[in-house]
Design a protein around this motif. Structure first.
Motif, PDB file in Angstrom:
ATOM      1  N   HIS A   1       0.833  -1.209   0.000  1.00 12.97           N
ATOM      2  CA  HIS A   1       0.000   0.000   0.000  1.00 12.97           C
ATOM      3  C   HIS A   1       0.869   1.262   0.000  1.00 12.97           C
ATOM      4  O   HIS A   1       0.500   2.269  -0.610  1.00 12.97           O
TER       5      HIS A   1
ATOM      6  N   VAL B   1      -1.411   4.015  -1.602  1.00 13.46           N
ATOM      7  CA  VAL B   1      -2.808   3.753  -1.247  1.00 13.46           C
ATOM      8  C   VAL B   1      -2.962   3.907   0.260  1.00 13.46           C
ATOM      9  O   VAL B   1      -2.109   3.433   1.028  1.00 13.46           O
TER      10      VAL B   1
ATOM     11  N   PRO C   1      -5.289   2.597   2.800  1.00 18.84           N
ATOM     12  CA  PRO C   1      -6.409   1.676   3.026  1.00 18.84           C
ATOM     13  C   PRO C   1      -7.041   1.857   4.401  1.00 18.84           C
ATOM     14  O   PRO C   1      -6.344   2.019   5.409  1.00 18.84           O
TER      15      PRO C   1
ATOM     16  N   TYR D   1      -8.821  -2.259  -3.820  1.00 19.35           N
ATOM     17  CA  TYR D   1      -8.395  -0.878  -4.040  1.00 19.35           C
ATOM     18  C   TYR D   1      -7.777  -0.715  -5.427  1.00 19.35           C
ATOM     19  O   TYR D   1      -6.923  -1.518  -5.828  1.00 19.35           O
TER      20      TYR D   1
ATOM     21  N   THR E   1      -5.132   0.687  -8.005  1.00 18.58           N
ATOM     22  CA  THR E   1      -3.711   0.918  -7.765  1.00 18.58           C
ATOM     23  C   THR E   1      -3.148   2.093  -8.547  1.00 18.58           C
ATOM     24  O   THR E   1      -1.997   2.484  -8.325  1.00 18.58           O
TER      25      THR E   1
ATOM     26  N   ARG F   1      -5.546  -4.517  -9.280  1.00 17.50           N
ATOM     27  CA  ARG F   1      -6.154  -4.166  -8.003  1.00 17.50           C
ATOM     28  C   ARG F   1      -5.280  -4.667  -6.852  1.00 17.50           C
ATOM     29  O   ARG F   1      -4.512  -5.617  -7.003  1.00 17.50           O
TER      30      ARG F   1
END
Length: 300
Positions: free
Chosen positions: A173, A178, A180, A200, A202, A208
């Motif tokens: 992540h 990202v 999360p 999520y 990317t 994903r």
């Protein structure tokens, strides 16, 4: 989808027999056209095709039904509608050492393309789940796992998913920028959790991420649970021909990779160049189920 033929010769109005045959043929084609329209709509409903939400598109994988078993229209519409709220720029990707089709680092791109090709040959072209684990800490398994997933996503007819199963030191992540709120362990903790909440984007088309999640203690208990097995079965049905890569903790430091290999199709070892002995690398390789071990990648 079948279409009415437009290359028929003009009919002679005086030829009643030919006109009758043409009328019957036209009627047959109309029926066929109607049949395929209805079939397409039925498949969209049965397989959970919702135009407004790509995370709810459910179709069987090619391993379950065989190549070509799922309506091509549904497949193409699903992939096209995988929304990308943002796109990582070439500079972003270069900075993160993530390959992309136009990358100037052709040698790196081609190495991962070659690796992808070898895995596809092994699987007979079918989608699969692959565990990637390092022979030791710092081997670069996350780098290999992410770039291999990106290589599968090069194909506009395929999708890829990378799952961060390194609960002790999750990093994907961060690499993908990202933030999360939830992840894998949150889903495994709650029987009513929807998978769409942990998928999520990317910033890379057709790729994903499922991050590790908020709970990271006792990872082995998560991975040995029946719910983990259910999760892997369910996630394989999210999109057709999806390739799933699981990034795990080093196999020398944790049983996680061995546990997950039993739930997946294949396992791969990442060996850092010049950092461990051949004996250590061999010992790490023999820790995998030999029926699922596809080989080692030298990183460095």
């Amino acid at each position: 989808m079948s279409e009415q033929r437009s290359d028929q010769p003009e009919l002679d109005p005086n030829d009643v027999t030919d006109q009758g045959q043409a009328t019957r043929q036209s009627s047959t084609e109309d029926e066929e056209h109607s049949f395929w329209l209805k079939r397409k709509e039925r498949l969209k409903q049965e397989l959970g095709h919702y135009d407004e939400d790509d995370s709810r598109m459910l179709v069987p994988s090619s391993l379950e039904l065989g190549p070509g078993a799922v309506d091509k229209y549904v497949i193409s519409k699903q992939i096209v509608r995988m929304l990308e709220p943002r796109r990582l720029t070439p500079d972003d990707l270069d900075e993160r050492r993530i390959i992309y089709p136009e990358s100037r680092n052709r040698a790196l791109v081609n190495r991962f393309r070659d690796l992808r090709t070898k895995l596809l040959e092994l699987s007979g072209g079918n989608n699969f789940t692959l565990v990637v684990s390092g022979a030791c800490s710092g081997a670069g398994s996350s780098f290999v796992a992410l770039n291999l997933a990106a290589a599968f996503a090069f194909d506009q007819a395929k999708t890829a998913l990378i799952i961060d199963c390194n609960l002790r030191e999750p990093s994907l992540h961060t690499t993908l920028d990202v933030l999360p709120e939830t992840g894998l362990t949150d889903f495994l903790d709650d029987p009513d959790y929807d998978i769409s909440r942990i998928l999520y984007p990317t910033g890379i088309p057709r790729l994903r991420l499922i991050p590790a999640g908020s709970r990271r203690e006792t990872p082995s208990e998560f991975f040995t649970s029946f719910r983990m097995k259910q999760f892997l079965q369910a996630i394989r049905r999210r999109y057709p021909d999806r390739f799933i890569v699981l990034d795990t903790a080093p196999i020398s430091e944790s049983p996680d990779a061995r546990i997950l290999t039993e739930l997946c199709d294949y396992a791969m070892l990442v060996v850092p160049h010049g950092k461990i002995t051949a004996t250590t690398a061999e010992h790490a390789a023999t820790a995998f189920n030999p029926d699922k071990f596809v080989g080692a990648v030298i990183n460095g």
